[in-house]
Design a protein around this motif. Sequence first.
Motif, PDB file in Angstrom:
ATOM      1  N   ILE A 509       0.724  -1.076  -0.058  1.00 24.30           N
ATOM      2  CA  ILE A 509       0.004   0.118  -0.004  1.00 24.30           C
ATOM      3  C   ILE A 509       0.926   1.418   0.043  1.00 24.30           C
ATOM      4  O   ILE A 509       0.410   2.129  -0.553  1.00 24.30           O
ATOM      5  N   GLY A 510       1.858   1.137   0.696  1.00 22.93           N
ATOM      6  CA  GLY A 510       2.937   2.260   0.801  1.00 22.93           C
ATOM      7  C   GLY A 510       3.439   2.756  -0.694  1.00 22.93           C
ATOM      8  O   GLY A 510       3.981   3.775  -0.663  1.00 22.93           O
ATOM      9  N   GLU A 511       3.336   1.954  -1.372  1.00 22.69           N
ATOM     10  CA  GLU A 511       3.953   2.247  -2.828  1.00 22.69           C
ATOM     11  C   GLU A 511       2.915   2.551  -3.860  1.00 22.69           C
ATOM     12  O   GLU A 511       3.503   2.867  -5.082  1.00 22.69           O
ATOM     13  N   LEU A 512       1.697   2.491  -3.533  1.00 21.67           N
ATOM     14  CA  LEU A 512       0.608   3.126  -4.341  1.00 21.67           C
ATOM     15  C   LEU A 512       0.560   4.752  -4.574  1.00 21.67           C
ATOM     16  O   LEU A 512       0.912   5.240  -3.637  1.00 21.67           O
ATOM     17  N   ASP A 513       0.126   5.133  -5.562  1.00 17.11           N
ATOM     18  CA  ASP A 513      -0.160   6.552  -5.577  1.00 17.11           C
ATOM     19  C   ASP A 513      -1.481   6.891  -5.517  1.00 17.11           C
ATOM     20  O   ASP A 513      -2.358   6.176  -5.030  1.00 17.11           O
ATOM     21  N   GLU A 514      -1.820   8.239  -5.472  1.00 15.83           N
ATOM     22  CA  GLU A 514      -3.105   8.743  -5.028  1.00 15.83           C
ATOM     23  C   GLU A 514      -4.534   8.135  -5.866  1.00 15.83           C
ATOM     24  O   GLU A 514      -5.359   7.750  -5.319  1.00 15.83           O
ATOM     25  N   GLU A 515      -4.135   7.919  -7.176  1.00 10.28           N
ATOM     26  CA  GLU A 515      -5.200   7.238  -7.790  1.00 10.28           C
ATOM     27  C   GLU A 515      -5.482   5.992  -7.420  1.00 10.28           C
ATOM     28  O   GLU A 515      -6.554   5.376  -7.429  1.00 10.28           O
ATOM     29  N   GLN A 516      -4.406   5.022  -7.178  1.00  4.98           N
ATOM     30  CA  GLN A 516      -4.534   3.742  -6.672  1.00  4.98           C
ATOM     31  C   GLN A 516      -5.119   3.606  -5.431  1.00  4.98           C
ATOM     32  O   GLN A 516      -6.023   2.680  -5.145  1.00  4.98           O
ATOM     33  N   LEU A 517      -4.800   4.554  -4.668  1.00  4.23           N
ATOM     34  CA  LEU A 517      -5.305   4.432  -3.172  1.00  4.23           C
ATOM     35  C   LEU A 517      -6.746   4.809  -3.196  1.00  4.23           C
ATOM     36  O   LEU A 517      -7.595   3.874  -2.495  1.00  4.23           O
ATOM     37  N   LEU A 557      -6.646   4.725   3.383  1.00  2.00           N
ATOM     38  CA  LEU A 557      -7.034   6.055   3.704  1.00  2.00           C
ATOM     39  C   LEU A 557      -6.226   7.111   4.483  1.00  2.00           C
ATOM     40  O   LEU A 557      -6.057   8.181   4.345  1.00  2.00           O
ATOM     41  N   ARG A 558      -5.572   6.305   5.309  1.00  2.00           N
ATOM     42  CA  ARG A 558      -4.415   7.198   6.275  1.00  2.00           C
ATOM     43  C   ARG A 558      -3.228   7.558   5.143  1.00  2.00           C
ATOM     44  O   ARG A 558      -2.816   8.698   5.349  1.00  2.00           O
ATOM     45  N   ARG A 559      -2.976   6.714   4.320  1.00  2.00           N
ATOM     46  CA  ARG A 559      -1.863   6.975   3.274  1.00  2.00           C
ATOM     47  C   ARG A 559      -2.228   8.465   2.430  1.00  2.00           C
ATOM     48  O   ARG A 559      -1.711   9.217   2.271  1.00  2.00           O
ATOM     49  N   LEU A 560      -3.455   8.041   2.050  1.00  2.00           N
ATOM     50  CA  LEU A 560      -4.243   9.246   1.320  1.00  2.00           C
ATOM     51  C   LEU A 560      -4.357  10.592   1.713  1.00  2.00           C
ATOM     52  O   LEU A 560      -4.139  11.709   1.202  1.00  2.00           O
ATOM     53  N   ASN A 561      -4.361  10.393   3.075  1.00  2.00           N
ATOM     54  CA  ASN A 561      -4.747  11.715   4.079  1.00  2.00           C
ATOM     55  C   ASN A 561      -3.218  12.202   3.970  1.00  2.00           C
ATOM     56  O   ASN A 561      -3.132  13.407   3.837  1.00  2.00           O
ATOM     57  N   GLY A 562      -2.447  11.800   4.107  1.00  2.00           N
ATOM     58  CA  GLY A 562      -0.784  12.039   4.297  1.00  2.00           C
ATOM     59  C   GLY A 562      -0.491  12.906   2.792  1.00  2.00           C
ATOM     60  O   GLY A 562       0.300  13.795   2.717  1.00  2.00           O
ATOM     61  N   MET A 563      -1.006  12.339   1.796  1.00  2.00           N
ATOM     62  CA  MET A 563      -0.678  12.753   0.300  1.00  2.00           C
ATOM     63  C   MET A 563      -1.422  14.045  -0.030  1.00  2.00           C
ATOM     64  O   MET A 563      -1.329  14.786  -0.722  1.00  2.00           O
ATOM     65  N   ASN A 564      -3.029  13.657   0.356  1.00  2.00           N
ATOM     66  CA  ASN A 564      -3.843  14.804  -0.267  1.00  2.00           C
ATOM     67  C   ASN A 564      -5.111  14.676   0.782  1.00  2.00           C
ATOM     68  O   ASN A 564      -6.057  14.068   0.443  1.00  2.00           O
ATOM     69  N   PRO A 565      -5.122  15.431   1.633  1.00  2.00           N
ATOM     70  CA  PRO A 565      -6.250  15.788   2.766  1.00  2.00           C
ATOM     71  C   PRO A 565      -7.399  15.973   2.150  1.00  2.00           C
ATOM     72  O   PRO A 565      -8.507  15.472   2.575  1.00  2.00           O
ATOM     73  N   GLU A 566      -7.639  16.821   0.955  1.00  2.00           N
ATOM     74  CA  GLU A 566      -8.759  17.190   0.581  1.00  2.00           C
ATOM     75  C   GLU A 566      -9.312  16.036  -0.161  1.00  2.00           C
ATOM     76  O   GLU A 566     -10.631  15.587  -0.135  1.00  2.00           O
ATOM     77  N   ARG A 567      -8.589  15.111  -0.977  1.00  2.00           N
ATOM     78  CA  ARG A 567      -9.199  13.952  -1.563  1.00  2.00           C
ATOM     79  C   ARG A 567      -9.730  12.812  -0.669  1.00  2.00           C
ATOM     80  O   ARG A 567     -10.649  12.426  -0.712  1.00  2.00           O
ATOM     81  N   HIS A 568      -8.929  12.880   0.656  1.00  2.00           N
ATOM     82  CA  HIS A 568      -9.116  12.009   1.685  1.00  2.00           C
ATOM     83  C   HIS A 568     -10.640  12.255   2.369  1.00  2.00           C
ATOM     84  O   HIS A 568     -11.336  11.393   2.382  1.00  2.00           O
TER      85      HIS A 568
END
Length: 739
Positions: A509-517, A557-568
């Motif tokens: 999961i740590g290697e996925l990008d925003e779209e994949q997450l 979701l936790r990882r997505l929040n770290g990358m893009n809080p708005e998208r999360h």
Amino acid sequence: MAKELDSDRAVEVSDNDEFGFVGIAEKLAPRVVEASKGDGMVIGLEGRWGSGKTSLVNFLRSELKGAEAEHIHTITVAPWLNGDTASLVNSVLEPIADVLHLIENEAATPEQQAGAEIAENVGQIRELISTYGSQTARKLAPVATLAGYALPGMQAAGEVLGAAAALMDNMAERPLTPTALKAEIIEKIRALDVGFVVILDDLDRLEPAQAVEVVRLVRSVADFPKVAYLMCYDRDVLADALSEGLKVKDGDLFLQKIVQLTFAIPLPEPFDLRTQFRQEVLKLYKELQGIDLAGDALEDLESAVDQEGQGLATPREVKLALNGIRFTYPSVKDDVYFPDFCRLHLIKTTHFKFYKWLESYLSVRSIIVSGDGRVGADEKKRCGKELKALLPSQKPDSARSIWHASNFVPGIEARQPAKDTVFAATPQYKDEEFVSLKRLGSPFHYRFYFALTGPKTIMSDADIDEALHLSREDVPGLIESLAGYAKTTRQSGRTWFEHILDRLEDRVIGELDEEQLSGMVTGICEVMDTVLEIDNVPRFFAPSLGRLAGRVVGECLRRLNGMNPERHHKLALWIAAECSSINWIVGGLLRTELFHHGHVGNGDQRTSPEEWVFSEDLLQELLDIARKRISDQELQGQILAMPDVSGFMYGWRDISGEDEPKAWVTQVTIDDEVFLQFLQEMRGYAVSDRVYYPLHQQTLEIFFEDADAVVDRVESLVESEHAAEARNIRDAIKQGEGF
């Protein structure tokens, strides 16, 4: 390839000398030449199989060519290729006679008239040798017959040879005895300025009877002056053969009677074997992968070679290990971790029993990890005892210790008793490392190391990669694919969807990008109610399927929040308001988050804010949306048809409080059939001497206004048209009192 498969032929070209044999041959050749000028000498060139004896002999033969100017001739014989005693005798004597024939011809030319006397002498020796060979062959024939060698369409070769020798005796008026022949040959050879080096290679390949006759031949049949015999053999192997062939206790003592001096193949210089192995595998890796091995992988390879390479004892073992890698690695280069692949082939070459143990252990562990099987205490004990016997050292830095092996074999520990040595729990980070790097210890990749294909109970990396691709490019396609996996079971009865959840570890999961997450969260959430409908059986010794999904979705979701809080935030709102899997959202995802925030339960499941999937403010926002959604009358009419009614009801209670669920239960359970159906859905499960599905008093108190009235009502229905269902519920209530 950087180097083709090695046929293990002896080295003949000095440029291919990797272990200093050329230098040894240069120093050894003059001593052998000197030995051939005396009264005869037998030299033993000793070395274990694969140590390079034949390669050294090849270089030595090249050096001895220069001695022909001194009238020293080299003859090479491979006794193990000769099928009987006659050919063995001739293979030694005839080449000597041929050399003498050349000398005779040279001495008889017009330019060499003065050598007529030499020619006459040589001619006599040739005739004597021929007669001596026949006499000796007859003498040795019975042994050859006993050895069982026969020619097609004829009697045993020894019998034929004996008859031929007897015929020669009858034709000669007064044949000389072998002793007299030998004495005359010795006398005439002394008068000639010629010597011989007879190389007898591969004596350790002979059958016991053959071995006996070869050493007898060297000592008794061809024991002439100016002849040096260089016998090449593995001392232990040849001694054992002589012990069996002569029926004596110590064949080595007999060998000492034959050999006057020995030269042992020297051990390779420290690290030579490992250095050669390391250089060759690095060449192979670069050719196949297009880049140099570097970083941690290079360090892992060097560690593997230094540790497992300690067991390399001969150049042949290096060739075997390299050939195994060259032959198989191109087929699995994308499915294995190169350092571990090299390590395993070193183990296969130097410690084959441990190699077979690894194959068995890792296959069983893979089935345990995938949930397709279990292992009992007896099997653990047997497996642990075998490991202790194979790796007995107590030193952590020893390649033959469990401590060392635990670095690349998961679940083994140097512990007592034996059953605790194997199948131990491993830290999550370790398992994730094994899988992500495709290491030998990965339950999803181990079989590529042994069988070139993946385990049947494991989804291929290609299928996993396809799911990750769909999560970015085609979320509807991902949803369809996941739903299909949820409907497809493996040998264990569990679904391929569950397997995907297992494969989506934190490192992946740590290697996925925003779209994949985002796509993966959407796909899993959308299919969860379908998944629960197909597979919602209890996992007595493992997390439930809903909890497994919650782990994956939460980490994404936790990882997505770290990358893009708005998208999360946007995705979280969609989950609460629109996701079709309302059963799992209420009874699984949101309820778990309530526990982690400490809003429900006794606080023992509360986690730190860094581990929350949603912040406190966002969680409250999601709960408001969920309450509004649950209050919808149409949705409430579908509750009893949900795949996990109990989970939804407890989630509803935790989100909205007890009043709303109680009111709904009171309303819908007026009908006796619905009443019993609801109670059936609210049963839990427990394991004791068997599996039980009790209905607890606490459950009745949470969802009914009067728990005692529920018990009385069930009892009253025991004699009704719903008797079977009522008795079942009554028993469940009694079971609940005991758990």
